[in-house]
Scaffold this motif. Structure first.
Motif, PDB file in Angstrom:
ATOM      1  N   SER A 261       4.812 -14.171   1.682  1.00  0.00           N
ATOM      2  CA  SER A 261       4.048 -14.787   0.933  1.00  0.00           C
ATOM      3  C   SER A 261       2.596 -14.199   0.735  1.00  0.00           C
ATOM      4  CB  SER A 261       3.835 -16.379   1.321  1.00  0.00           C
ATOM      5  OG  SER A 261       2.995 -16.133   2.495  1.00  0.00           O
ATOM      6  N   TYR A 262       2.263 -14.338  -0.523  1.00  0.00           N
ATOM      7  CA  TYR A 262       0.725 -13.453  -0.835  1.00  0.00           C
ATOM      8  C   TYR A 262      -0.375 -13.905   0.268  1.00  0.00           C
ATOM      9  CZ  TYR A 262      -3.693 -13.123  -3.019  1.00  0.00           C
ATOM     10  OH  TYR A 262      -4.929 -12.847  -3.445  1.00  0.00           O
ATOM     11  N   GLY A 263      -0.687 -13.137   0.819  1.00  0.00           N
ATOM     12  CA  GLY A 263      -2.036 -13.377   1.589  1.00  0.00           C
ATOM     13  C   GLY A 263      -1.658 -13.708   3.002  1.00  0.00           C
ATOM     14  N   HIS A 273     -10.827  -8.742   3.729  1.00  0.00           N
ATOM     15  CA  HIS A 273     -11.064  -7.981   2.659  1.00  0.00           C
ATOM     16  C   HIS A 273     -10.010  -7.536   1.611  1.00  0.00           C
ATOM     17  CE1 HIS A 273      -9.565  -5.025   5.699  1.00  0.00           C
ATOM     18  NE2 HIS A 273      -9.211  -4.150   4.666  1.00  0.00           N
ATOM     19  N   GLN A 274      -8.554  -7.528   2.295  1.00  0.00           N
ATOM     20  CA  GLN A 274      -7.710  -7.313   1.508  1.00  0.00           C
ATOM     21  C   GLN A 274      -7.090  -8.665   0.606  1.00  0.00           C
ATOM     22  OE1 GLN A 274      -4.276  -6.850   4.448  1.00  0.00           O
ATOM     23  NE2 GLN A 274      -5.264  -4.837   5.064  1.00  0.00           N
ATOM     24  N   ASP A 275      -7.527 -10.000   1.097  1.00  0.00           N
ATOM     25  CA  ASP A 275      -7.355 -10.995   0.185  1.00  0.00           C
ATOM     26  C   ASP A 275      -8.344 -10.791  -1.037  1.00  0.00           C
ATOM     27  OD1 ASP A 275      -5.347 -12.196   1.594  1.00  0.00           O
ATOM     28  OD2 ASP A 275      -6.575 -13.542   3.033  1.00  0.00           O
ATOM     29  N   GLU A 276      -9.621 -10.404  -0.456  1.00  0.00           N
ATOM     30  CA  GLU A 276     -10.433 -10.295  -1.763  1.00  0.00           C
ATOM     31  C   GLU A 276     -10.327  -9.312  -2.773  1.00  0.00           C
ATOM     32  OE1 GLU A 276     -13.887  -9.520   0.929  1.00  0.00           O
ATOM     33  OE2 GLU A 276     -14.149 -11.426   1.746  1.00  0.00           O
ATOM     34  N   LYS A 297      -4.955   0.114   2.731  1.00  0.00           N
ATOM     35  CA  LYS A 297      -4.741   0.337   1.311  1.00  0.00           C
ATOM     36  C   LYS A 297      -3.283   0.066   0.817  1.00  0.00           C
ATOM     37  CE  LYS A 297      -6.361   4.338   0.689  1.00  0.00           C
ATOM     38  NZ  LYS A 297      -6.674   4.871   2.194  1.00  0.00           N
ATOM     39  N   THR A 298      -2.290   0.342   1.653  1.00  0.00           N
ATOM     40  CA  THR A 298      -0.892   0.114   1.156  1.00  0.00           C
ATOM     41  C   THR A 298      -0.603  -1.301   1.129  1.00  0.00           C
ATOM     42  OG1 THR A 298      -0.275   2.321   2.044  1.00  0.00           O
ATOM     43  CG2 THR A 298       1.357   0.995   1.679  1.00  0.00           C
ATOM     44  N   ARG A 299      -0.854  -1.918   2.433  1.00  0.00           N
ATOM     45  CA  ARG A 299      -0.704  -3.296   2.892  1.00  0.00           C
ATOM     46  C   ARG A 299      -1.088  -3.980   1.578  1.00  0.00           C
ATOM     47  NH1 ARG A 299       0.750  -5.248   7.548  1.00  0.00           N
ATOM     48  NH2 ARG A 299       1.578  -2.971   7.759  1.00  0.00           N
ATOM     49  N   THR A 300      -2.635  -3.830   1.254  1.00  0.00           N
ATOM     50  CA  THR A 300      -3.232  -4.817  -0.011  1.00  0.00           C
ATOM     51  C   THR A 300      -2.283  -4.513  -1.229  1.00  0.00           C
ATOM     52  OG1 THR A 300      -5.203  -4.236   1.365  1.00  0.00           O
ATOM     53  CG2 THR A 300      -5.276  -4.884  -1.038  1.00  0.00           C
ATOM     54  N   ALA A 301      -1.871  -3.129  -1.476  1.00  0.00           N
ATOM     55  CA  ALA A 301      -1.156  -3.047  -2.564  1.00  0.00           C
ATOM     56  C   ALA A 301       0.075  -3.810  -2.527  1.00  0.00           C
ATOM     57  CB  ALA A 301      -0.915  -1.539  -2.931  1.00  0.00           C
ATOM     58  N   ILE A 302       0.773  -4.038  -1.385  1.00  0.00           N
ATOM     59  CA  ILE A 302       2.038  -4.806  -1.391  1.00  0.00           C
ATOM     60  C   ILE A 302       1.767  -6.113  -1.517  1.00  0.00           C
ATOM     61  CG2 ILE A 302       3.897  -5.422   0.145  1.00  0.00           C
ATOM     62  CD1 ILE A 302       4.034  -2.275   1.073  1.00  0.00           C
ATOM     63  N   GLN A 303       0.742  -6.528  -1.030  1.00  0.00           N
ATOM     64  CA  GLN A 303       0.086  -8.021  -1.273  1.00  0.00           C
ATOM     65  C   GLN A 303       0.200  -8.336  -2.756  1.00  0.00           C
ATOM     66  OE1 GLN A 303      -3.149  -9.352   1.164  1.00  0.00           O
ATOM     67  NE2 GLN A 303      -2.211  -8.326   2.955  1.00  0.00           N
TER      68      GLN A 303
END
Length: 667
Positions: A261-263, A273-276, A297-303
Motif C-alpha cells: 500500500s502507498y506510504g 520525506h518520502q510521503d511528502e 529515491k528508488t523506494r519513493t519512486a516505487i511508492q
C-alpha cells in the motif's frame, strides 16, 4: 586491517586444532566442529541426502549460524518422493516428462517450506529466503537414476573452504539440523588439507561434490531451483538482511509488504520525506525529485508507482538510466513489486544482452520496460501519442539525460508522457547550463529537495569523519601544468581558443594524477591500516591505480579492482563482505547500494560536486546490522604553496566536506 589479520590468525589456529573424528557423547558436533568451521569459512559445500519439508525446516534452525555476509553455502539435497511420485516417474514415457516430474517434486519441497501458515517460524523463513535471494545459499536437487528403480540420494559429505587456503572435508552420519548437531547420536570423520595423509582424501571429497554439483556425476540427475520458485523466494525476501539470532523475529518488511500500500513503509517519522515527495509528485505529475544518495529515491519512486497503479492512472512504466549495474538493480526492484500487484505487470529489459523494446512497444499495458538511456530514441519512435499519455517515464540519475548526444535525439519527446519523474542527488550539470535547462524542459523543474544535511540530522545517513591529506606537487606535475597552459596559448594563436571548461578539465587531470599522492597515502596507511577495511578507493584511471595496489598488498589479500573490463562478481563479493577493499574509477559512483561500506578514499575528485556527492554518499548509507556506523572520507588537498588562483577546487571541496562532517544527528 590489523583486525582482519588477527581474525585470520585466530581462525587458522582454531581450525588447525580440529580432530580427525567426532562422535556424540564424547564431543558436541555443533559446538566442537560445525560452529568453528562455519565461523571462519568463506564457502561451505554440503551434500546431505534426502529432505522432506519438515527436515529442511529443521535445517533452517541452523541458518542463523550460517548467515554471515562472508559465507556462501552450496546445498545439494534429494527431495523425499511420495509413492505417487515414484509411480509417475516409472510410468513417464520420456526424459522430458521425467524432468518435469522431478522439478515438480523439488518445487513442492520449497513451496511447503515457504508456506508460513504451516509453521511458527516466519523469521527463519525470511532468513532462508534472504540467503537464497542474495546467493548466500544456493540449492540444487539430486535424483539418482543409476539403477532401474533407484532409492534415494544418500551421500553425506561436506567441504569447508577458508580464506587462508585451508580446506576441511568430512563424511559421516550427521544431518544439517539441530537434531543432527546435538540430539541424535552421530559421528563424522574429518580430513584436513594441511596434513599430508589427508590431502588425497580432501581432494576426493571436493571432486565428488563438485562433480555432482556440476551435473557431471554418472547416474545422477541434478536440478536447480526453477525460475518460478526463484521469483517466489524473491517476493518473500526482506529488502535488508533479517535478524539472525535464533529467537529474534524479523520485523523487516518483505518486497510484497513494502509494495502492498502507498506510504506504508514511510509512516515512520524518520522517512516522512518520502510521503511528502510522493504527494507533491502526484499533484504536479512531472518534475525532478532531488534527494541525497541513500535517502530512498528508488523506494519513493516505487511508492509513486503504487499510488498511480492503485488509482488506475497508468497503463505501463518506463524506467531509464545508464549502466548495466544500475539498470539491473532497477530490474530487481520492480520485479518484486510487479508480480504482487492486483493485476501483475510484465517486466521487460532492453540493455546489455536483453532486447525486449519491441515487445513493450507492441503492448505496453501492464508492462514495465527497464531500458538504457541511449536506446530511448528508438523506443519513443515506436510509441503512439495515445499510448504515451497512459505511461510514466522515470529517468534515474537524470543529470545524464542532458548530454549533448541525447539532447539531439530526444528533444521535445518527453512532454507526451502522462507522468514524468526525474531522480538525482543533484540534477544540475555543472559547466553545462544548456544541458541542465534541457533536463528541466523535458522532465520538469525540481519539485522536492531533501539534502545531505537533512538526511544526516534525521539519522537516515550516518555521521562521518573527514580527513584531508595534504600533498605537494612534484617537478613533473608542474611540467604537466605548464604544458596545459602552453597548449592554451597555442590554441589561442591558432584562433581555436580553449573553453574554460576544457582548460579546467585538463588541469584537473594533472591534480587527480599527482605523483606524490600514493606516497602520502602509504604513509597514512602505515599508521591507520584499518582505513582499508570496507573501503572503496576512487582513482582517475587504471594506470594510476597500479602503485596503490602494491601498497594495499602489504596489508591485505582481500582487495580487487573494478574497472570497465573487470568481472561484476568483484562488486558483488565486495557488497557481501568477501572483499575488504575495491579500487575503481567511475563505475560505482552512482546508484549502487552497498550498506556495509564504511570508508571512501578520493584520489580523484571532480570539480563538479555531483560526482563527489555520489561517491561520499556511497559510505553514508546506514547499515541495519551496524546501527552505530560512522563513516570516514579520505581526501587529497594540495598544499597551499602549490595553490593556483585560476584553478582552486581542492580548497572549495575541503571546506564543503569539513562543514558536512560537523553535522550531527538531531534526536
Amino acid at each position: 586491517m590489523a583486525g582482519r589479520f588477527r581474525n585470520d590468525l585466530e581462525g587458522q589456529a582454531t581450525i588447525r586444532g580440529l580432530l580427525s573424528h567426532y562422535r556424540s557423547g564424547k564431543h558436541s558436533l555443533g559446538r566442537d566442529f560445525f560452529s568453528p568451521c562455519l565461523k571462519y569459512c568463506v564457502k561451505y559445500q554440503r551434500a546431505v541426502g534426502y529432505f522432506s519439508s519438515k527436515a529442511l525446516l529443521a535445517w533452517v534452525e541452523a541458518l542463523p549460524r550460517f548467515a554471515t555476509d562472508s559465507v556462501t553455502i552450496h546445498l545439494l539435497i534429494s527431495p523425499e518422493l511420495s509413492t505417487e511420485d515414484r509411480l509417475a516417474l516409472e510410468k513417464a514415457m520420456n526424459e522430458v516428462e521425467r524432468q518435469k516430474l522431478r522439478q515438480i517434486a523439488a518445487d513442492r519441497l520449497i513451496r511447503e517450506l515457504l508456506d508460513e501458515s504451516t509453521t511458527a517460524e516466519p523469521a527463519r523463513i525470511k532468513l532462508f529466503s534472504w540467503m537464497v535471494a542474495n546467493d548466500h545459499l544456493v540449492l540444487k536437487f539430486a535424483f539418482p537414476e543409476h539403477v532401474e528403480r533407484p532409492a534415494i540420494f544418500h551421500t553425506k559429505i561436506g567441504v569447508f573452504q577458508f580464506p587462508w587456503g585451508d580446506r576441511v572435508a568430512f563424511t559421516g552420519s550427521a544431518n544439517e539440523s539441530e537434531h543432527g548437531y546435538e540430539r541424535n547420536y552421530e559421528s563424522i570423520d574429518v580430513y584436513r588439507s594441511w596434513l599430508a595423509d589427508d590431502v588425497e582424501r580432501v581432494a576426493t571429497k571436493v571432486e565428488e561434490f563438485e562433480e555432482a554439483w556440476s551435473e557431471k556425476a554418472a547416474g545422477l540427475k541434478v536440478l536447480p531451483l526453477s525460475p518460478e520458485l526463484a521469483t517466489l523466494i524473491r517476493n518473500k525476501t526482506p529488502f535488508e538482511k533479517p535478524l539472525s539470532t535464533p529467537d529474534a523475529e524479523s520485523t523487516l518488511p518483505t518486497a510484497q509488504e513494502n509494495a502492498a500500500s502507498y506510504g506504508q513503509e514511510s509512516k515512520n517519522h524518520q522517512w516522512r520525506h518520502q510521503d511528502e515527495a510522493v504527494a507533491k509528485f502526484l499533484a504536479v505529475r512531472h518534475g525532478v525529485l532531488e534527494m541525497a544518495t541513500g535517502t530512498g529515491k528508488t523506494r519513493t519512486a516505487i511508492q509513486a508507482l503504487t499510488a498511480l497503479d492503485t488509482q488506475g492512472q497508468i497503463d505501463g512504466i518506463i524506467i531509464s538510466t545508464d549502466g548495466t549495474d544500475l539498470l539491473d538493480q532497477w530490474r530487481k526492484e520492480v520485479e518484486s513489486w510487479a508480480v504482487k500487484r492486483p493485476q501483475p505487470y510484465r517486466v521487460l529489459r532492453h540493455f546489455a544482452q536483453h532486447h525486449e523494446l519491441g515487445e513493450f512497444a507492441l503492448n505496453p499495458k501492464r508492462a514495465i520496460l527497464v531500458i538504457s538511456r541511449e536506446q530511448l530514441a528508438s523506443l519513443f519512435s515506436r510509441l503512439e501519442p495515445a499510448q504515451k499519455e497512459r505511461l510514466i517515464i522515470i529517468q534515474d540519475e537524470v543529470h545524464g539525460l542532458g548530454s549533448p548526444s541525447l539532447r539531439s535525439q530526444v528533444a521535445g519527446q518527453h512532454q507526451a508522457f502522462g507522468y514524468r519523474l526525474g531522480l538525482s542527488a543533484t540534477p544540475e550539470r555543472e559547466y553545462d547550463q544548456a544541458g541542465t535547462q534541457f533536463i528541466f524542459n523535458e522532465i520538469g523543474e525540481v519539485f522536492f529537495e531533501f539534502g545531505l544535511k537533512e538526511a544526516i540530522e534525521r539519522g537516515i545517513l550516518c555521521e562521518f569523519d573527514y580527513i584531508p591529506l595534504t600533498y605537494p606537487l612534484t617537478d613533473g606535475d608542474r611540467q604537466r601544468l605548464r604544458q596545459v597552459y602552453a597548449k592554451r596559448s597555442a590554441r589561442q594563436r591558432e584562433g581555436r581558443p580553449m573553453a574554460q571548461q576544457e582548460l579546467w578539465t585538463e588541469l584537473a587531470r594533472v591534480y587527480k594524477t599527482a605523483e606524490r599522492k600514493p606516497e602520502v597515502f602509504a604513509d597514512f596507511l602505515q599508521q591507520n591500516p584499518q582505513i582499508i577495511e570496507s573501503a572503496i578507493i576512487f582513482v582517475e584511471d587504471k594506470a594510476y591505480g597500479e602503485p596503490i595496489l602494491g601498497t594495499l598488498h602489504n596489508y591485505t589479500h582481500r582487495y580487487r579492482t573494478y574497472y570497465a573490463e573487470d568481472d561484476r562478481r568483484n562488486l558483488v563479493d565486495f557488497a557481501k563482505g568477501k572483499i575488504d577493499c575495491l579500487v575503481t574509477c567511475h563505475r560505482i559512483s552512482q546508484g549502487i547500494d552497498i550498506r556495509n561500506l564504511k570508508n571512501v578514499i578520493l584520489f580523484s575528485s571532480a570539480r563538479a560536486r555531483l560526482e563527489t556527492i555520489q561517491r561520499v554518499g556511497r559510505c553514508l548509507r546506514s547499515d541495519p546490522n551496524f546501527p552505530d556506523k560512522r563513516a570516514t572520507v579520505i581526501d587529497f588537498v594540495r598544499s597551499t604553496e602549490d595553490d593556483e588562483s585560476e584553478f582552486n577546487a581542492d580548497d572549495d571541496r575541503c571546506m564543503w566536506l569539513s562543514e558536512l562532517s560537523q553535522i550531527r544527528r538531531v534526536e
